[in-house]
Design a protein around this motif. Structure first.
Motif, PDB file in Angstrom:
ATOM      1  N   ARG A  80       0.841  -1.207   0.000  1.00 10.66           N
ATOM      2  CA  ARG A  80       0.000   0.000   0.000  1.00 10.66           C
ATOM      3  C   ARG A  80       0.879   1.262   0.000  1.00 10.66           C
ATOM      4  NH1 ARG A  80      -3.129  -3.377   3.483  1.00 10.66           N
ATOM      5  NH2 ARG A  80      -2.092  -2.514   5.342  1.00 10.66           N
ATOM      6  N   GLU A  81       1.969   1.212   0.757  1.00 17.42           N
ATOM      7  CA  GLU A  81       2.875   2.360   0.804  1.00 17.42           C
ATOM      8  C   GLU A  81       3.490   2.640  -0.571  1.00 17.42           C
ATOM      9  OE1 GLU A  81       4.436   1.827   5.442  1.00 17.42           O
ATOM     10  OE2 GLU A  81       5.686   1.189   3.746  1.00 17.42           O
ATOM     11  N   ASP A  84       1.102   4.447  -2.872  1.00 20.20           N
ATOM     12  CA  ASP A  84       1.046   5.877  -2.538  1.00 20.20           C
ATOM     13  C   ASP A  84       2.293   6.594  -3.067  1.00 20.20           C
ATOM     14  OD1 ASP A  84      -1.378   5.592  -1.270  1.00 20.20           O
ATOM     15  OD2 ASP A  84      -0.489   5.359   0.734  1.00 20.20           O
ATOM     16  N   ARG A  87       2.035   7.099  -6.829  1.00 21.88           N
ATOM     17  CA  ARG A  87       1.162   8.230  -7.179  1.00 21.88           C
ATOM     18  C   ARG A  87       1.893   9.556  -6.970  1.00 21.88           C
ATOM     19  NH1 ARG A  87      -3.101   4.823  -5.214  1.00 21.88           N
ATOM     20  NH2 ARG A  87      -2.710   5.488  -3.054  1.00 21.88           N
ATOM     21  N   THR A  88       2.622   9.659  -5.862  1.00 21.92           N
ATOM     22  CA  THR A  88       3.378  10.884  -5.592  1.00 21.92           C
ATOM     23  C   THR A  88       4.468  11.085  -6.631  1.00 21.92           C
ATOM     24  OG1 THR A  88       2.974  10.716  -3.206  1.00 21.92           O
ATOM     25  CG2 THR A  88       4.831  12.070  -3.909  1.00 21.92           C
TER      26      THR A  88
END
Length: 433
Positions: A80-81, A84, A87-88
């Protein structure tokens, strides 16, 4: 638009060549933006690769532990990290690419080394002349006086309708404008091998960007539209004709392609206040026959010479004295790497004035517009684009009126136009014969 890597590899050579046209290239800043973009892309790729590895590891450990245990939860948390972080990183990549593109869009084309130094028309180098400027045994009149005296041009009513820098043609004047346009189109299609198009006069921002009018020259354009959609009036048919192939892969075997169109053109003439305010030479709206060619990059020099000859053929057929000059590096258009101007003789001014500008843009526009070609073996390359006036109606009419005027105020019409006008002379009282 330039390829950032090419400019960086050229280094000081790119700085030198752009300086010739008055542009200061911040090479260090370009390198920093390019490095930022490349680093962000690399990080995103690494994160995607890690995401695949972690996903595979989650599957393996889950199978071994039947989905139970602390290790599976740690792997799922890491998965999950990573999503993220991807996306960043993608957002950072997009921002870096946008910043680099913004800089690249503002950098003009590199001038050829054969282009003379300088930044004004006084620095242009004359290449050749054709015809002999007519001499008159009477006081010559300019095209404004001739047009208004015969009643074929009405600048007063044009100003009433739209303000300064507009014109109205009436009767034989309107016929002459139509005759010139038809004659030029006939020359280019029947004799020079161009395909004629009828194209939109209103285009999108992306279309204007493709040929280099935007973002740098927005103040020179007329913008219209609604709150949710803006369109721009074309300053030349070059914009529409070139972008017909935006984001397309052309057949290299079909090159060169030659296109022409007759359209109105709209220019705000920002920064030209006080220049040529009288007559047909610098209007907000005028009509023009445009030529555009697509070819292999290595053939663009020969294609430019060919295009110039096509514009010259039109002037020679009309019997108008002119000269050809090669523009200085600092006086060329934003997208051009080489430009020839054709300048027609205006007796009232006792000098040559521009009537056509023919430019080789290399791959500068095709990179912006995404125009490429593929050969039979699958090889791909950017396409070179060229454009030129062939010719503007107003300036051709002005030269015709002035070079063919007689002492009694009449004007002889060139023979090649007789089939299109139906008359041979424009008389001083506005009638024809």
């Amino acid at each position: 638009m330039h390829d950032a890597r090419t400019l960086i590899e050229l280094g000081d050579e790119a700085v030198r060549r752009l300086a010739r046209r008055g542009y200061t290239l911040d090479l260090a800043g370009l390198e920093a933006l390019s490095a930022r973009r490349n680093s962000s892309i690399s990080r995103t790729d690494d994160l995607r690769a890690e995401s695949k590895r972690v996903a595979a590891e989650v599957g393996r450990v889950a199978k071994e532990t039947r989905g139970q245990g602390e290790e599976v939860e740690k792997l799922k948390t890491r998965a999950r990290e990573i999503k993220d972080e991807i996306r960043t990183s993608e957002s950072e990549t997009e921002a870096a690419e946008d910043a680099l593109r913004e800089v690249l869009l503002a950098i003009p084309n590199l001038p050829d080394d054969e282009v003379p130094d300088g930044d004004s028309d006084a620095d242009a180098v004359e290449v050749r002349r054709w015809g002999t400027p007519p001499e008159f045994g009477f006081e010559v009149r300019d095209h404004v006086d001739l047009g208004e005296a015969t009643g074929i041009l009405d600048f007063g009513r044009a100003a009433k309708l739209s303000g300064a820098r507009f014109s109205v043609a009436k009767g034989p004047g309107a016929v002459l404008e139509r005759a010139l346009a038809t004659f030029f189109l006939t020359m280019h299609t029947a004799r020079h091998g161009y395909t004629e198009f009828s194209v939109p006069y209103l285009v999108t921002r992306e279309t204007m960007t493709g040929t280099g009018q935007l973002p740098k020259f927005e103040e020179d354009l007329f913008r219209t539209g609604t709150a949710d959609r803006s369109l721009y009036l074309i300053p030349t048919a070059e914009v529409s004709l070139t972008n017909l192939h935006a984001d397309e892969m052309l057949d290299a075997g079909a090159l060169p392609l030659a296109y022409t169109a007759y359209t109105p053109c709209f220019r705000s003439e920002a920064g030209s206040y006080g220049r040529d305010t009288r007559g047909l030479l610098r209007l907000h709206q005028f009509s023009k026959v445009e030529m555009v060619r697509f070819c292999r990059e290595e053939e663009s020099g020969a294609e430019l010479e060919l295009m110039v000859s096509h514009a010259e053929n039109c002037l020679q057929a009309l019997g108008l004295a002119y000269r050809v000059v090669r523009l200085a590096a600092g006086d060329m258009g934003f997208a051009a790497r080489t430009t020839y101007d054709l300048e027609v003789w205006l007796p009232s001014q006792g000098t040559f004035r521009e009537i056509s500008s023919c430019s080789d843009c290399g791959t500068f526009q095709s990179r912006r517009a995404g125009i490429r070609a593929k050969d039979a073996r699958g090889g791909r390359a950017q396409v070179a684009t060229l454009n030129g006036s062939g010719l503007p109606i107003g300036r051709a009419l002005a030269a015709l009126l002035e070079q063919y005027q007689a002492e009694d105020g009449s004007v002889t019409i060139p023979e090649v136009l007789h089939p299109f006008t139906g008359f041979r002379r424009l008389l001083a009282d506005g009638t024809t014969e």
